[in-house]
Enzyme design. Sequence first.
Site: not given
Lengths: 266, 960
Positions: A96, A225, A227
């Site tokens: 990002c 994202h 994660e």
Amino acid sequence: MKKAKVIVLRTAGTNCDMETAYAFELAGAETELVHINALVEKRKALREYQILAIPGGFTYGDDVASGRILANELRSKLEDDLVRFISKNKPVIGICNGFQVLIKMGLLPSADKIADTGVQATLTLNDSGRFDSRWVYLKKTGSEKCIWVKDFPDLVTIPIAHAEGKFVPRGADVLKDLQDNEQIVFRYTDKTGKLFGRPYNPNGSIDDIAGICDTTGRVLGLMPHPERHISYLQHPNWRRLQNKKHKLGTGLEIFRNGVKYAEKYV
Amino acid sequence: MKFARVEVRDKKGVFDAVAVGVKRDIRDLGINGVSEVEYICVYTIGGDFSREELSRLSLGVLTDMISQECDYASGFNVEESENVHVVEVAYNAGVMDPTSESIIKAAKDSGIQGIMSARSSKKYIIHGKLSKEEFVQITDKLLYNKVIQHIVSEKEEKIMPEPYKFKHEEIDIMSADDEALLELSFSGALYLSLAEMKAIKEYFSKLKRNPTPCELETIAQTWSEHCKHKTMMGAVIYNGKRIENLLSETVMKVTRDLNKPWCVSVFKDNAGIIEFDSKHNICFKVETHNHPSALEPYGGAETGIGGVIRDPLGTGLGSKPIINTDIFCFGLPDMEALDVPKGALHPKRVLKGVVSGVRDYGNKMGIPTTNGAVCFDPRYTGNPLVFCGNVGIMPKEFSFKQVSEGDLIVSVGGRTGRDGIHGATFSSAELTSESEICSGSAVQIGNPITEKKVADALLKARDLKLYEAITDCGAGGFSSAVGEMGENTGAEVYLEKAPLKYEGLKPWEIWVSEAQERMVLAVKEKNLEALKNVFKDEFVEVAVIGKFTGEKKLRLYYEEHKVADLDMDFIHNGLPRTAREAIWEEKEMPSDIHFPEKEDYTEDLLKILSDWNVCSKEWIIRQYDHEVQGGSVLKPLVGPNCDGPADASVTRPFLDSPKGIVVSNGINPAYADIDPYWMAASAIDEALRQIVAVGGTLKKVALLDNFCWGNTEDPRQLGSLVRASEACYRMAKVFGTPFISGKDSLNNEFNADGHKISIPPTLLISAIGVIDDVDKTISMDIKRSGNLIYVVGKTYHEMGGSRYFAVNGQKLGLPPKVDPERSLSLMEKLSEVIQEGLVASAHDSSEGGLAVALSEMLFAGGYGARIRLKEVPVEEGVTREDVILFSESNSRFIVEVSPENKEMFEKKMNSVPVGLIGEVTEETKLTVFGNEENKIIETDIDTLKESWKKPFRKLMHEES
């Protein structure tokens, strides 16, 4: 075996540092959150780490443009260290805001070209004109070039959360190079992986590009994202999944690949 | 010092989303003559720099070389003509421009040292034939807000503020008569009553001197309604009966009576604290920022959320902010522009500004916004309500603070400017069409990155135990923060030591400025160096501005001059207590419905789904990051297409633990017009229903209250406040859910040219609970065809304030009541069966009743259903089909159960009213059979969903 050591770079406005570090830890690495001041003042050195992660957030408030101020700072103060880091076979990931930084400092799509032609692409305001938080489907489109997606399903779902994620290359030549060199790692798609364009492409990215790697395959930048999808509990419809208990989130594979590569080759 | 202008715009052919948005907004104003809008970012760079340096900064930092072009010489050539209109909008001097700091930093990083200032402005080039009036309408209604911005004119002078030179000032209060005292209160924007002014006069008469501006400001701020809660904490004569302290005898009493061992700290710190797990506590605070948001929606909302995030940051020794929640009340966003009263902004502009402000601040702080609500009523047009909430988590040992004599007073974070002066006292004033002109300085723009840096540094310093106490600078600035922290010790402050944004501030301005992003710490001398280092590492400024003494006095100095010397006791306890009158008269409510029953209710259902209060808020929700920090387990939008409305949100603060936090909000001002008691009861029941619907339990749930009322000088308004408070006591007592914190905002009326419009009394109840295993939580979307659909809870003839009445033009009727004993036992049972895995999905029934709740579940899940209305459990005598479909009775749920679990579910639920009303079908149609087996609703779920999504899509011109 010694664990790979990941530096998760922080500065004012970084905000996905903890969960990114956690994802790397789940993937078997050791992590350290390091403020850029510590690198600039040489209290820490990039060379002590095997993987660099630039996490999401709003570094310096995204003032002027997303990632621009940090990109400028890294180029002015740490460019040589970064180039050396990459040349030592060490993987780099920008998620990002981290992707925006890598693009805007020119490390993506190719660090070699920046001296001659300047930055080659940008990430700019979504066509909608505003921030958008949603889960998207990503199709893995490059070949096995990118080390971050070696063992990786063809289709995954991961959330995005950004206002400036529209990928725009400088011109048709840059886009063609990306395609020819198999540097386009992820494209936005529908849930079957067959359809592209709106509304599956959430921001108007050229060629539905969600993530690219550099010419070495070791530097990955992506707007979604990964994660945020390392456990089934994060999936928006985990309550509908079969055998949910056995499933970790699909984003975790990215971190595992990076760590495996670093353990093997660095 | 020289100045250069740098202009940056998108290259021809690049899609400019900003310009396209402005063009669309112009068309919304009813102005059709605009063919094109161009948008240019302008930077005004000041300092000492070479042309080469300016070029490097412009091309290397300020311009995106792929998509933009730049001119740093004379600006792009634009010829103004009859068809080309140019306007440039800049922030007023002194208003925070967050980009300044970043540009100066980037210049330094690039080796350009001489740049001292950088301001940004926005230039719009509007093509098309426009009358002068139309152009003014575009600039005033869309492009700028004079509260914080101005239109740049040709010869703008750059005034450098002069440093302040000390001059002793005092205000003559000793010789002032009553009239003069009131005049002083009004002209000084102190908003104190005559009795209060007299108490001040008496205090200084004893001291045989007049007060300084610092002293008077300190007292006015501390005694403001905002800080002191004079009404809620004051005595009230309610229908002739004296209540000594309303809050203490209702909302706070319930907490004392329940005496839950897991309540750690209630009603004293910046947020209420409860236990989370064996090592951590969580805290929660919700408050409003209504008046600033009315005047400048973006800045007002931004500083609202920024302010409430500082509450958990400043609770105990500081907690990490992990969840945001936001609730708004607006006027109707599609109202005619001509009907907007003078001095008020159009509700759509307010909505867009508020949402952007909350979005930018919350997202940039990296805090997920997981839950919220939006209500609409024409009476919120001039006085919108903006509630912002934040949850924080902390290790247990950091739950309390202790200031000791000798501790240093340390300010960290943003610098002090003239922003937000009189915010605390301004919130007690009534909004008028003049407010935008006189109260400008009470409104400000925040800088979320400053606050993020402060948060990062604070939590590090906390873990190293480098400070003893902390509080945030909110309303009242240093005055409030230092005054509160030093209440039991005393304090002295050297005002010239506070870092300033610019020169020229008077001592009292420094003292009461509400500049954002500042926190005050109490630090032991021996820890100061270590503390400074932690903050320096994160680029945060630290200043020692004074010390806590043992003399119980507040002494302020400016350089060597003493500018205030007050007794802490007088500041905090000198406020004269008054008893205010409150009246409540029971109103007889009609029980009949003024219109006949219908053959078919499909149209009514579609209309209610399109009601502003019911329709999809996806346009808002998607602008908030609800995933950051990775803990979101139940998101605000659910179902296979992620577009169904979730009840409560569930968040896992630790990614390696199954323990979760559930947050919900209950609010329905439509019932207030009928009976505020039942409005309050309904809000509590709703907040708790949402927790149960997602699989939470009521064993460890705490509540927050937020009372937003009109002018409570009016005994009737105050009476309705007392009545709502009484309901809070009774309900929370039975439910076993203590209040842990709260807030009130009591002057919410708008004066439109002498005609006062009061908001409907509005009580927001926010609930927070702990869930042991998030894996057991469920979502509201229907999961599988063939599953059974049940209604849990009894339906009564309670149509007053309902959406069904609203779409049929009737207002008054019987309000939805709550029988808390029954409701509790029902919710406990349902909670158990969900925990045991017997329920596939559940949704609470609120606005629009069962028909709306069922529709939402079906279109969220993508299935249809066949429903038999006569199986719905009803109160004896309830026969009208529309009542069963749309009554908003409380304590009801719709629940989906698989056939395998039917027997077990029914057995476990046999003590509460439950009806098996139908089953889920693969065919995506909702069919409802009425009392006579006749079809009273028949439509496809896509039609239902489209009606529900349409209003915001249409408002914002979104593609479907």
